[in-house]
Design a protein around this motif. Sequence first.
Motif, mmCIF file in Angstrom:
data_model
loop_
_atom_site.group_PDB
_atom_site.id
_atom_site.type_symbol
_atom_site.label_atom_id
_atom_site.label_comp_id
_atom_site.label_asym_id
_atom_site.label_seq_id
_atom_site.Cartn_x
_atom_site.Cartn_y
_atom_site.Cartn_z
ATOM 1 N N TYR A 174 0.800 -1.222 0.000
ATOM 2 C CA TYR A 174 0.000 0.000 0.000
ATOM 3 C C TYR A 174 0.830 1.269 0.000
ATOM 4 C CZ TYR A 174 -3.742 -3.225 0.743
ATOM 5 O OH TYR A 174 -4.621 -4.257 0.578
ATOM 6 N N SER A 177 1.640 0.950 -4.391
ATOM 7 C CA SER A 177 0.682 1.852 -5.035
ATOM 8 C C SER A 177 1.407 2.879 -5.901
ATOM 9 C CB SER A 177 -0.196 2.547 -3.992
ATOM 10 O OG SER A 177 0.573 3.361 -3.152
ATOM 11 N N ARG A 222 2.441 1.038 -9.181
ATOM 12 C CA ARG A 222 1.307 0.866 -10.082
ATOM 13 C C ARG A 222 0.906 2.189 -10.726
ATOM 14 N NH1 ARG A 222 -0.762 -2.245 -5.680
ATOM 15 N NH2 ARG A 222 -2.212 -0.540 -5.314
#
Length: 112
Positions: A33, A37, A40
């Motif tokens: 996270y 993140s 991505r």
Amino acid sequence: MARYEHLPIHKKAMDLAVYLKRIVRSCSRYHKYTLGSELRAKSREIVGVVIAANSRAEKLPLLLELREKLEGLQVLLRICKEVRARRTLSSYGCGTPRSLQIFLARCSFISL
């Protein structure tokens, strides 16, 4: 809008985005996270810049932006390796850096 699906750089950018999405899936929860993140998001931005550059007559500013985003992605990947974001380090041996090297090699025309 110009077609972009046939471009080798678009195909490689998509492959890289999908590969990073799979890699992030196996990260620890904390890294998934945080760093995951960012990885991505950065890979999706790269695909977006490739699409935008293809549809513009003046490509140079977007290609320079693409180079900056690729360098940022490379830094994120190095950070992931250093903090051992993955449970196993085998994927960092050749996998992630090699896929990025292949993508950067395909983008060698960006070096001005």
